[in-house]
Design an enzyme around this catalytic site. Structure first.
Site, short mmCIF file in Angstrom:
data_model
loop_
_atom_site.label_atom_id
_atom_site.label_comp_id
_atom_site.label_asym_id
_atom_site.label_seq_id
_atom_site.Cartn_x
_atom_site.Cartn_y
_atom_site.Cartn_z
N GLY A 26 0.84 -1.19 0.00
CA GLY A 26 0.00 0.00 0.00
C GLY A 26 0.87 1.24 0.00
O GLY A 26 2.02 1.19 0.43
N GLN A 31 3.45 9.88 0.80
CA GLN A 31 4.75 9.19 0.88
C GLN A 31 5.62 9.49 -0.32
O GLN A 31 6.83 9.24 -0.30
CB GLN A 31 4.55 7.68 1.02
CG GLN A 31 3.93 7.28 2.36
CD GLN A 31 3.77 5.78 2.48
OE1 GLN A 31 2.78 5.23 2.03
NE2 GLN A 31 4.76 5.11 3.04
N CYS A 74 6.47 -0.52 7.01
CA CYS A 74 6.09 0.68 6.27
C CYS A 74 7.26 1.15 5.41
O CYS A 74 8.39 1.17 5.88
CB CYS A 74 5.72 1.78 7.25
SG CYS A 74 5.26 3.32 6.46
N LEU A 75 6.96 1.56 4.18
CA LEU A 75 8.02 2.03 3.29
C LEU A 75 8.68 3.28 3.85
O LEU A 75 9.83 3.56 3.55
CB LEU A 75 7.43 2.34 1.90
CG LEU A 75 6.69 1.18 1.24
CD1 LEU A 75 6.13 1.59 -0.10
CD2 LEU A 75 7.61 -0.02 1.09
N HIS A 116 -3.78 1.83 8.05
CA HIS A 116 -2.37 2.23 8.06
C HIS A 116 -2.14 3.36 7.05
O HIS A 116 -1.53 4.38 7.37
CB HIS A 116 -1.51 1.00 7.73
CG HIS A 116 -0.05 1.26 7.55
ND1 HIS A 116 0.92 0.66 8.32
CD2 HIS A 116 0.63 2.03 6.67
CE1 HIS A 116 2.12 1.08 7.94
NE2 HIS A 116 1.97 1.91 6.92
N GLU A 117 -2.65 3.16 5.84
CA GLU A 117 -2.43 4.17 4.79
C GLU A 117 -3.17 5.47 5.10
O GLU A 117 -2.66 6.56 4.85
CB GLU A 117 -2.86 3.64 3.42
CG GLU A 117 -2.09 2.41 2.94
CD GLU A 117 -0.58 2.59 2.97
OE1 GLU A 117 -0.09 3.72 2.83
OE2 GLU A 117 0.13 1.57 3.15
N HIS A 120 -1.30 7.75 7.28
CA HIS A 120 -0.28 8.57 6.61
C HIS A 120 -0.87 9.92 6.19
O HIS A 120 -0.20 10.95 6.26
CB HIS A 120 0.23 7.87 5.34
CG HIS A 120 1.31 6.86 5.61
ND1 HIS A 120 2.52 7.20 6.14
CD2 HIS A 120 1.35 5.53 5.39
CE1 HIS A 120 3.27 6.10 6.25
NE2 HIS A 120 2.58 5.08 5.80
ZN ZN Z 1 3.15 3.11 5.73
#
Ligand code: ZN
Length: 152
Positions: A26, A31, A74-75, A116-117, A120
């Protein structure tokens, strides 16, 4: 953003590419530095056909009390994984790739990932839910990983 335009679709295409390259399941627009309420996701496992989902202006209309633990990564927080508990099911409203309004319940990994997304979009990353000690450890780990990356 009330409408999904060609520009929005171009952004979602770019995000999907970034997500696959990472690789991740995701990605939120912020991001990649774009402050829009846009998320892309593909929860397919290795070898499964893609299950791409696009979310413009996602909202959570309802959730449940039961929590679902999942080991998140997470990225934006490389190399840190920890178990986070979030509502097991959430009712979502969003616009899809074609700008059509969708209202549906997400559950399991889908529910975890969308929450989660969406965090962000609010400037929250999953390590914000950890205890102070664990969070400090995570921040150190990220700093080290970023330094290593810069050195290579
Ligand atoms: Zn993340």
């Amino acid at each position: 953003m009330e409408k999904v335009t060609d520009e929005t679709r171009k952004l979602m295409d770019d995000m999907l590419e970034t997500m696959y390259a990472a690789p991740g399941i995701g990605l939120a627009a912020i991001q990649i530095g774009v402050p829009l309420n846009v998320i892309v996701m593909d929860l397919a496992r290795d070898g499964e056909p893609a299950q791409v989902k696009y979310f413009v202006n996602p909202e959570i209309l309802e959730d449940v009390e039961e929590l679902h633990p999942y080991q998140e990564g997470c990225l934006s927080v490389p190399e840190v994984f920890d178990t986070i508990e979030r509502p097991e099911r959430v009712k979502l409203r969003y616009l899809d790739y074609n700008g059509k309004e969708v209202i549906e319940w997400a559950e399991g990994l889908y529910a975890t990932c969308i929450q989660h997304e969406m965090d962000h979009l609010k400037g929250i990353v999953f390590i914000d839910y950890l205890s102070r000690l664990k969070r400090e450890r995570a921040v150190k780990k990220v700093a080290k990983a970023v330094k290593l990356k810069a050195a290579t």
